[in-house]
Design a protein around this motif. Structure first.
Motif, PDB file in Angstrom:
ATOM      1  N   HIS A 263       0.698  11.722  12.454  1.00 41.22           N
ATOM      2  CA  HIS A 263      -0.627  11.735  11.837  1.00 41.22           C
ATOM      3  C   HIS A 263      -0.610  12.313  10.432  1.00 41.22           C
ATOM      4  N   ASN A 264       0.315  13.235  10.145  1.00 40.44           N
ATOM      5  CA  ASN A 264       0.330  13.816   8.808  1.00 40.44           C
ATOM      6  C   ASN A 264       0.747  12.811   7.740  1.00 40.44           C
ATOM      7  N   LEU A 265       1.301  11.656   8.155  1.00 41.93           N
ATOM      8  CA  LEU A 265       1.614  10.604   7.189  1.00 41.93           C
ATOM      9  C   LEU A 265       0.400   9.723   6.892  1.00 41.93           C
ATOM     10  N   LEU A 266      -0.735  10.052   7.467  1.00 45.04           N
ATOM     11  CA  LEU A 266      -1.982   9.356   7.148  1.00 45.04           C
ATOM     12  C   LEU A 266      -2.741  10.058   6.026  1.00 45.04           C
ATOM     13  N   ASN A 267      -2.304  11.258   5.684  1.00 45.42           N
ATOM     14  CA  ASN A 267      -3.024  12.075   4.698  1.00 45.42           C
ATOM     15  C   ASN A 267      -2.405  11.937   3.314  1.00 45.42           C
ATOM     16  N   TYR A 268      -3.259  12.023   2.313  1.00 42.01           N
ATOM     17  CA  TYR A 268      -2.776  12.007   0.922  1.00 42.01           C
ATOM     18  C   TYR A 268      -2.540  13.431   0.462  1.00 42.01           C
ATOM     19  N   GLU A 269      -1.332  13.683  -0.008  1.00 45.20           N
ATOM     20  CA  GLU A 269      -1.017  14.983  -0.585  1.00 45.20           C
ATOM     21  C   GLU A 269       0.091  14.781  -1.599  1.00 45.20           C
ATOM     22  N   LYS A 270      -0.036  15.348  -2.758  1.00 48.16           N
ATOM     23  CA  LYS A 270       0.938  15.148  -3.826  1.00 48.16           C
ATOM     24  C   LYS A 270       2.336  15.564  -3.366  1.00 48.16           C
ATOM     25  N   GLY A 271       3.313  14.738  -3.718  1.00 49.88           N
ATOM     26  CA  GLY A 271       4.687  15.016  -3.341  1.00 49.88           C
ATOM     27  C   GLY A 271       5.054  14.579  -1.933  1.00 49.88           C
ATOM     28  N   THR A 272       4.158  13.845  -1.273  1.00 50.79           N
ATOM     29  CA  THR A 272       4.409  13.371   0.095  1.00 50.79           C
ATOM     30  C   THR A 272       4.187  11.858   0.179  1.00 50.79           C
ATOM     31  N   HIS A 273       4.485  11.317   1.339  1.00 48.98           N
ATOM     32  CA  HIS A 273       4.240   9.903   1.605  1.00 48.98           C
ATOM     33  C   HIS A 273       2.989   9.751   2.467  1.00 48.98           C
ATOM     34  N   SER A 274       2.278   8.659   2.257  1.00 51.19           N
ATOM     35  CA  SER A 274       1.123   8.360   3.107  1.00 51.19           C
ATOM     36  C   SER A 274       1.187   6.903   3.538  1.00 51.19           C
ATOM     37  N   PHE A 275       0.765   6.666   4.766  1.00 51.04           N
ATOM     38  CA  PHE A 275       0.807   5.323   5.349  1.00 51.04           C
ATOM     39  C   PHE A 275      -0.073   4.366   4.550  1.00 51.04           C
ATOM     40  N   ALA A 276       0.473   3.196   4.237  1.00 52.49           N
ATOM     41  CA  ALA A 276      -0.285   2.185   3.504  1.00 52.49           C
ATOM     42  C   ALA A 276      -0.702   1.030   4.409  1.00 52.49           C
ATOM     43  N   HIS A 277       0.268   0.358   5.042  1.00 52.81           N
ATOM     44  CA  HIS A 277      -0.093  -0.722   5.959  1.00 52.81           C
ATOM     45  C   HIS A 277       1.091  -1.104   6.837  1.00 52.81           C
ATOM     46  N   ALA A 278       0.799  -1.949   7.818  1.00 51.13           N
ATOM     47  CA  ALA A 278       1.805  -2.405   8.775  1.00 51.13           C
ATOM     48  C   ALA A 278       1.709  -3.916   8.913  1.00 51.13           C
ATOM     49  N   ASN A 279       2.831  -4.539   9.244  1.00 55.80           N
ATOM     50  CA  ASN A 279       2.793  -5.990   9.402  1.00 55.80           C
ATOM     51  C   ASN A 279       3.992  -6.478  10.217  1.00 55.80           C
ATOM     52  N   ILE A 280       3.891  -7.705  10.668  1.00 54.02           N
ATOM     53  CA  ILE A 280       4.997  -8.423  11.293  1.00 54.02           C
ATOM     54  C   ILE A 280       5.543  -9.373  10.235  1.00 54.02           C
ATOM     55  N   PHE A 281       6.844  -9.363  10.036  1.00 50.91           N
ATOM     56  CA  PHE A 281       7.447 -10.254   9.053  1.00 50.91           C
ATOM     57  C   PHE A 281       7.786 -11.565   9.755  1.00 50.91           C
ATOM     58  N   ASP A 282       6.799 -12.435   9.794  1.00 52.81           N
ATOM     59  CA  ASP A 282       6.948 -13.705  10.520  1.00 52.81           C
ATOM     60  C   ASP A 282       6.792 -14.897   9.582  1.00 52.81           C
ATOM     61  N   GLU A 283       7.511 -14.839   8.481  1.00 53.51           N
ATOM     62  CA  GLU A 283       7.469 -15.937   7.511  1.00 53.51           C
ATOM     63  C   GLU A 283       7.944 -17.241   8.148  1.00 53.51           C
ATOM     64  N   ALA A 284       7.515 -18.355   7.568  1.00 54.30           N
ATOM     65  CA  ALA A 284       7.768 -19.672   8.156  1.00 54.30           C
ATOM     66  C   ALA A 284       9.259 -19.952   8.344  1.00 54.30           C
ATOM     67  N   PHE A 285      10.112 -19.469   7.432  1.00 53.93           N
ATOM     68  CA  PHE A 285      11.534 -19.779   7.544  1.00 53.93           C
ATOM     69  C   PHE A 285      12.187 -19.124   8.760  1.00 53.93           C
ATOM     70  N   LEU A 286      11.516 -18.135   9.365  1.00 54.51           N
ATOM     71  CA  LEU A 286      12.037 -17.455  10.550  1.00 54.51           C
ATOM     72  C   LEU A 286      11.567 -18.096  11.851  1.00 54.51           C
ATOM     73  N   THR A 287      10.822 -19.178  11.766  1.00 54.28           N
ATOM     74  CA  THR A 287      10.214 -19.769  12.953  1.00 54.28           C
ATOM     75  C   THR A 287      10.806 -21.141  13.281  1.00 54.28           C
ATOM     76  N   GLU A 288      10.680 -21.512  14.560  1.00 52.73           N
ATOM     77  CA  GLU A 288      10.997 -22.883  14.967  1.00 52.73           C
ATOM     78  C   GLU A 288      10.016 -23.819  14.261  1.00 52.73           C
ATOM     79  N   PHE A 289      10.513 -24.914  13.721  1.00 55.77           N
ATOM     80  CA  PHE A 289       9.651 -25.762  12.891  1.00 55.77           C
ATOM     81  C   PHE A 289       9.138 -27.010  13.609  1.00 55.77           C
ATOM     82  N   LYS A 290       9.566 -27.223  14.858  1.00 59.70           N
ATOM     83  CA  LYS A 290       9.063 -28.387  15.582  1.00 59.70           C
ATOM     84  C   LYS A 290       9.216 -28.158  17.082  1.00 59.70           C
ATOM     85  N   GLY A 291       8.652 -29.070  17.852  1.00 54.37           N
ATOM     86  CA  GLY A 291       8.777 -29.003  19.304  1.00 54.37           C
ATOM     87  C   GLY A 291       7.823 -28.018  19.949  1.00 54.37           C
ATOM     88  N   LYS A 292       8.005 -27.808  21.258  1.00 51.81           N
ATOM     89  CA  LYS A 292       7.065 -26.963  21.992  1.00 51.81           C
ATOM     90  C   LYS A 292       7.176 -25.492  21.605  1.00 51.81           C
TER      91      LYS A 292
END
Length: 324
Positions: A263-292
């Motif tokens: 939780h302390n990575l959710l807070n802004y404080e100088k000299g520290t890191h704070s959470f920005a965002h989260a995601n799944i890296f599911d770009e098209a080139f990583l996916t099956e391109f046809k079929g079921k």
């Protein structure tokens, strides 16, 4: 959809932290001490040097692009699972898309019968390793035999001079049934909580990053048990939907791959890191391109059939903003 506290902004103060299950990254040599025979040239999957190098390049290319919509830099920290040994990690970070990045790594051989381990890759310019160790996961079958599964990798280090405590996980699988194996993953959660208690006896408000393939989703008993310690926030739980996840089984999306922060990575404080965002890296080139299976992870094998993809999991990542 990207879950975000801050507007995405390209710049040097945004740092990507990812996790990627590499789906059986084996070399082509037979290790007599593990069950790796399938991944040899004469084995069930006819694993060759050509296929190995092709997979290395594809994985390295993927890693180099994780989070690059926000920053031009590849991940400063990347937890990985299903690596056979140090050699395959060195070959991975030495592959063309990554060879010019000054990556180091932390790895220990685990007692897993197949010989697959977890590891942490890090950019030396942004992260300094202070201490590391494998945390043994002691779980047992109903007949009393030990289930020799992957260790939990613990790494203490400094990310841009701020101390962080990292746990890289690949929890016991559901191969013998979800309900039948649930207690093993609950035990893994308890093991992490016990280790955190030791850290907190010495460190006030430690910064935690817990990542891995947990073989359980955000709502499972094991993950909820881990969240009960009240130190962690799981930004991944809002990413799972019927149309999206990090892995797909029988046409159902799952989010077994997750990254949690304290939780302390959710807070802004100088000299520290704070959470920005989260995601799944599911770009098209990583996916099956046809079929079921169109849109699902483009994997290396489908059963014994070689299809030449990347992995049966998408990478997941978070980004931290450094408040310099």
């Amino acid at each position: 959809m990207i879950f975000s506290f801050f507007k995405k902004k390209k710049g040097k103060n945004i740092f990507t932290i990812g996790f990627y299950n590499l789906e059986n990254l084996f070399d082509t040599n037979d290790d007599p001490n593990t069950l790796d025979d399938d991944f040899t040239p004469t084995g069930f999957k006819k694993w060759s040097m050509k296929r190995y190098k092709r997979k290395l390049y594809k994985l390295a290319k993927t890693i180099s692009e994780i989070g690059d919509t926000s920053t031009k830099n590849p991940p400063v920290l990347l937890g990985i699972a299903e690596v056979e040994n140090e050699k395959v990690i060195e070959d991975l970070i030495g592959a063309e898309p990554l060879r010019d990045i000054d990556y180091g790594y932390v790895h220990y051989d685990s007692p897993d019968e197949r010989g697959i381990d977890t590891a942490l890759i890090y950019q030396k310019s942004n992260f300094e390793v202070l201490y590391s160790e494998p945390i043994t996961l002691m779980i047992f079958e109903k007949d009393g035999r030990r289930d020799t599964t992957r260790d939990i990798l613990y790494v203490k280090g400094k990310l841009n001079k701020e101390e962080v405590h990292i746990f890289v996980n690949h929890w016991p699988s559901r191969r013998d049934g979800q309900d039948e194996t649930s207690s093993k993953r609950v035990k893994a959660a308890e093991t992490i909580k016990e280790y955190m208690a030791k850290i907190e006896a010495k460190v006030e408000s430690p910064n935690y990053i817990v990542m891995g393939d947990f073989n359980d989703g955000p709502d499972s008993e094991s993950i909820q048990s881990l969240m009960e310690c009240d130190h962690l926030y799981n930004p991944m739980e809002k990413l799972l939907s019927p149309e999206r996840g990090s892995a797909n089984y029988k046409q159902t999306w799952m989010l077994f791959d997750q990254i949690m922060v304290s939780h302390n990575l959710l807070n802004y404080e100088k000299g520290t890191h704070s959470f920005a965002h989260a995601n799944i890296f599911d770009e098209a080139f990583l996916t099956e391109f046809k079929g079921k299976f169109k849109g699902t992870p483009y994997r290396t094998y489908a059963g014994r059939k070689y299809i030449g993809g990347y992995s049966d999991h998408f990478p997941v990542y978070i980004q931290l903003k450094y408040n310099g």
